[in-house]
Design a protein around this motif. Structure first.
Motif, PDB file in Angstrom:
ATOM      1  N   ASP A  35       2.521   1.999  -3.310  1.00  0.00           N
ATOM      2  CA  ASP A  35       1.644   2.334  -4.466  1.00  0.00           C
ATOM      3  C   ASP A  35       1.697   1.151  -5.320  1.00  0.00           C
ATOM      4  OD1 ASP A  35       0.947   4.925  -3.655  1.00  0.00           O
ATOM      5  OD2 ASP A  35       3.052   5.606  -4.467  1.00  0.00           O
ATOM      6  N   PRO A  44      -3.700  -1.140  -6.620  1.00  0.00           N
ATOM      7  CA  PRO A  44      -4.674  -0.247  -7.396  1.00  0.00           C
ATOM      8  C   PRO A  44      -5.892   0.499  -6.767  1.00  0.00           C
ATOM      9  CG  PRO A  44      -4.218  -2.261  -8.541  1.00  0.00           C
ATOM     10  CD  PRO A  44      -3.759  -2.268  -7.351  1.00  0.00           C
ATOM     11  N   GLY A  45      -6.035   1.545  -6.962  1.00  0.00           N
ATOM     12  CA  GLY A  45      -7.126   2.431  -6.184  1.00  0.00           C
ATOM     13  C   GLY A  45      -6.719   2.858  -5.016  1.00  0.00           C
ATOM     14  N   LYS A  46      -5.773   2.075  -4.137  1.00  0.00           N
ATOM     15  CA  LYS A  46      -5.241   2.511  -2.978  1.00  0.00           C
ATOM     16  C   LYS A  46      -6.429   3.113  -1.715  1.00  0.00           C
ATOM     17  CE  LYS A  46      -1.119   4.539  -1.120  1.00  0.00           C
ATOM     18  NZ  LYS A  46      -0.083   5.331  -1.288  1.00  0.00           N
ATOM     19  N   PRO A  47      -7.266   2.134  -1.359  1.00  0.00           N
ATOM     20  CA  PRO A  47      -8.260   2.303  -0.325  1.00  0.00           C
ATOM     21  C   PRO A  47      -7.694   2.757   0.938  1.00  0.00           C
ATOM     22  CG  PRO A  47      -7.743  -0.090  -0.371  1.00  0.00           C
ATOM     23  CD  PRO A  47      -7.031   0.551  -1.503  1.00  0.00           C
ATOM     24  N   GLN A  81      -3.307  -9.325  -4.668  1.00  0.00           N
ATOM     25  CA  GLN A  81      -4.269  -8.261  -4.702  1.00  0.00           C
ATOM     26  C   GLN A  81      -3.823  -7.420  -3.358  1.00  0.00           C
ATOM     27  OE1 GLN A  81      -8.403  -9.469  -5.121  1.00  0.00           O
ATOM     28  NE2 GLN A  81      -8.073 -10.507  -6.949  1.00  0.00           N
ATOM     29  N   TRP A 109       0.792  -1.311  -0.188  1.00  0.00           N
ATOM     30  CA  TRP A 109       0.013   0.013   0.088  1.00  0.00           C
ATOM     31  C   TRP A 109       0.995   1.270   0.039  1.00  0.00           C
ATOM     32  CZ3 TRP A 109      -0.710   4.113   2.855  1.00  0.00           C
ATOM     33  CH2 TRP A 109      -1.739   5.004   2.695  1.00  0.00           C
ATOM     34  N   PHE A 137      -7.926  -1.121   4.166  1.00  0.00           N
ATOM     35  CA  PHE A 137      -7.175  -2.173   3.453  1.00  0.00           C
ATOM     36  C   PHE A 137      -6.533  -3.236   4.281  1.00  0.00           C
ATOM     37  CE2 PHE A 137      -3.249  -3.314   1.087  1.00  0.00           C
ATOM     38  CZ  PHE A 137      -3.859  -4.112   0.263  1.00  0.00           C
TER      39      PHE A 137
END
Length: 515
Positions: A270, A273-276, A317, A267, A281
């Motif tokens: 980077d 994807p989308g980095k909640p 993921q 996280w 997360f």
């Protein structure tokens, strides 16, 4: 005596490489650090005579002046026959008590085993702090250090203690370094040191706390019981980057514990994807690690190809690794391989003690890492600042040389560290001091516990700390004495300014609850 190399490597918890911290910055060595480490050639013998060299100081502190006395000195500890065994170096920061009140006293130490307490002393809650605030290499000398806006001194007196043979602590008289190289030998030395400080400075009836980091948490858990046996009742213990049970660094449970940290690292860099939001997360990562992932590892070769493929996809993921790499790793990606693989496409490796730090290797095809970028980035600043502060600024006089660590002796030869442990009711071949802590909490049900962990710590993962605290043999009412705090930083979360501010607030609230 346990001499399992894998065990010793796993316990490279947090510290410096011999002089360049190729290990966790804060307590223990990596394999490379241990292989290259050699005992400090300092041959000057420590004096059996105790000394104290107090200096009056003050720092600006949130709109007012915080005046205190800083006392570097040595305490002599003795065995049951009254013979001197070690000269233990400490640096104490004290303030006068308010009328009618007794100030708490807190004993702080790093771990290793084999590390001095330079890291906590110059980087955490003392009144003076090294500036290592960015996850990058600290510029060369002169290094910056100065007043710490997040010091805990307004709440408690602070006593930083160097372990035997590290810092300025030395064996004396007939004692040898090997007399202190073991879980139980170390616990005995620290128990006697704390008792001696309480006696010398008449602090027996003051509230008492411990803050231990990394292997220092192993020690702190053991001390909770050995001090209790010696009549020293603690109000609370703060565990920073925790490990109690060394066996938890082996086998599938270790991988379950590490996975949420892999997710945090991915996280941060980077790779998600989308980095909640981070907390959201990591909640997903925790649920996956303790649920589907743990079950798949437990099944072993009985897991079907479709199950393995599904687990690899979910893991990819969460961790930023490719499903193919995960499958080729048999779903078992070890921490050092993760450090090399996560940013391989960028030709970078990530730190072990703090995964926000990045570095490079001589090639981009290796399986593991040769050094810890975090250790290399900050060790020079801590060593340089500590020596300047202690010997020039405070003017401390001693013929001894300050040893940031003593890994060469602790991890080498016939007298390397003994990991066996005599826990309450049990003789352990691999120490698990959670047994000691649980015993102390049952006997002292008012003692409070704070678990402090960084999300980006690949030495002692926060998932591992949670697992160990949640598996203490305690009734629910005693489990409620444990608080948990997490920070978007590494093993030494106190070097990060935002995390340091939050840590101070969490500690202040913790002390209030414990008194």
């Amino acid at each position: 005596m346990i001499r399992t190399s894998a065990l010793a490597i796993a316990l490279a918890l947090s510290s410096v490489p011999v002089i360049a911290q190729d290990t966790p910055a804060g307590d223990a060595p990596s394999k490379e650090a241990k292989d290259s480490a050699k005992p400090n050639p300092d041959q000057v013998k420590a004096s059996v005579e105790e000394d104290a060299q107090p200096v009056r100081r003050s720092i600006p502190f949130h709109g007012r002046s915080l005046s205190y006395t800083v006392t570097p000195g040595h305490l002599t500890i003795r065995n049951d026959k009254g013979e001197p065994t070690a000269s233990m170096f400490y640096t104490a920061y004290t303030m006068p008590s308010a009328r009618g009140q007794r100030r708490p006293v807190t004993f702080l130490f790093n771990g290793g085993p084999g590390s001095s307490t330079m890291w906590l002393h110059m980087g955490s809650v003392g009144p003076i702090k090294v500036d290592a605030s960015n996850p990058e290499t600290v510029p060369g000398p002169p290094f910056r250090y100065g007043p710490n806006p997040d010091t805990l001194l307004d709440v408690s007196d602070l006593v930083f203690i160097d372990a035997p043979t590290t810092g300025l602590s030395r064996e004396v008289a007939k004692a040898e370094p090997k007399d202190f190289f073991g879980v139980d030998k170390d616990l005995d030395a620290f128990t006697r040191t704390i008792q001696r400080y309480l006696t010398k400075y008449q602090r027996w009836n003051d509230p008492k706390f411990i803050i231990g980091e990394s292997y220092g948490t192993t020690r702190a858990a053991g001390l909770s019981n050995s001090l209790l046996d010696a009549g020293v009742q603690l109000n609370g213990i703060a565990f920073v980057s925790t490990v109690f049970n060394f066996a938890d660094f082996q086998g599938d449970q270790s991988l379950v514990n590490f996975l949420p940290t892999y997710a945090a690292d991915a996280w941060y860099h980077d790779k998600i994807p989308g980095k909640p939001p981070l907390e959201q997360f990591l909640s997903q990562a925790r649920e996956f690690a303790s649920g589907p992932y743990a079950l798949a590892l437990q099944k072993g070769n009985m897991a079907s190809d479709s199950e393995r493929q599904a687990i690899a996809q979910q893991m990819a993921q969460l961790t930023g690794l490719s499903a193919d790499y995960i499958l080729r790793s048999n779903l078992r990606v070890q921490p050092d391989r993760f450090r090399r693989e996560l940013l391989r496409d960028r030709h970078q490796i990530i730190g072990r003690i703090d995964s926000r730090y990045v570095g490079t290797e001589s090639d981009n095809v290796g399986e593991g890492t040769d050094y810890d970028p975090q250790g290399s980035a900050i060790t020079g600043a801590f060593v340089g600042a500590l020596n300047d502060y202690l010997f020039r600024d405070l003017g401390y006089k001693t013929p001894l040389t300050y040893r940031p660590n003593n890994y060469g002796a602790v991890y080498g030869g016939e007298n390397s560290w003994d990991f066996t442990h005599k826990a309450p009711g049990d003789r352990q071949q691999i120490a698990d001091t959670s047994v000691d802590l649980a015993s102390a909490m049952r006997q002292n049900p008012r003692m409070k516990i704070l678990s402090v962990n960084g999300y980006y710590d690949l030495a002692t993962p926060f998932g591992g700390a949670d697992y160990e605290f949640q598996h203490l043999a305690l009734e629910p009412q005693l489990q409620s004495n444990i608080r948990y705090a997490y920070y978007p930083a590494g093993h030494m979360m106190y070097t990060d300014p935002a995390s340091a501010r939050q840590l101070k607030a969490d500690l202040a609230a913790f002390y209030d609850s414990a008194m």
